[in-house]
Design a protein around this motif. Structure first.
Motif, short mmCIF file in Angstrom:
data_model
loop_
_atom_site.label_atom_id
_atom_site.label_comp_id
_atom_site.label_asym_id
_atom_site.label_seq_id
_atom_site.Cartn_x
_atom_site.Cartn_y
_atom_site.Cartn_z
N ARG A 54 0.98 4.10 -2.92
CA ARG A 54 0.73 5.51 -2.64
C ARG A 54 1.91 6.38 -3.05
N GLU A 59 0.83 -1.21 0.00
CA GLU A 59 0.00 0.00 0.00
C GLU A 59 0.87 1.26 0.00
N ARG A 115 0.71 10.49 -4.10
CA ARG A 115 -0.18 11.03 -3.05
C ARG A 115 0.58 11.31 -1.81
#
Length: 155
Positions: free
Chosen positions: A150, A146, A155
């Protein structure tokens, strides 16, 4: 009882630490699973002293846990202590830069019983420690993926 996992993450150490310290994500994840989360500090950002009270149902009983950030050493170390009526413990995240774009994360979770019923619970959990350790390592690997996703999306 202690669980540990080591995972290499394809992301810079500073970015990995920042993502580990995004406590709002953990708060929302706990609330999605039915827990009540109450932040107990006036800090505007992640730092030593951040505190939460968490209430949740486990094995048919309501549990209460107090969490507190006790070490916040950017970008290498993050430690959160947890205390309840029956159990105490900590989660320790150590980060090590392998290169500019690769980080090794070592995450250790330790729990200690404070009462006889908690001691019996942990003793019975030790019978399935192999399975629990594998689930722990799998979840840490998912978390690392994850973070990589990201970082890749900017982000």
């Amino acid at each position: 009882m202690q669980f540990s996992a080591r995972q290499d993450i394809d992301a810079p150490i500073d970015r990995v630490f920042d993502m580990l310290a995004e406590f709002e994500i953990y708060e929302r994840a706990a609330m999605r699973r039915g827990a009540e989360v109450c932040r107990n500090d006036a800090l505007s950002e992640a730092a030593v002293g951040a505190q939460w009270d968490v209430q949740f149902m486990m094995r048919g009983k309501e549990r209460q846990v107090a969490l507190q950030v006790v070490t916040f050493a950017r970008p290498n170390e993050l430690v959160v202590d947890m205390n309840s009526k029956n159990i105490t413990g900590s989660v320790r995240c150590d980060l090590f830069a392998l290169s500019k774009m690769r980080t090794r994360a070592t995450i250790v979770t330790e729990i200690k019983p404070l009462t006889l019923p908690a001691r019996l619970l942990i003793q019975s959990a030790k019978l399935t420690k192999g399975t629990m350790t594998q689930k722990y390592k799998t979840r840490i690997a998912e978390f690392a993926r994850e973070i990589e996703e990201r970082c890749g999306s900017g982000r």
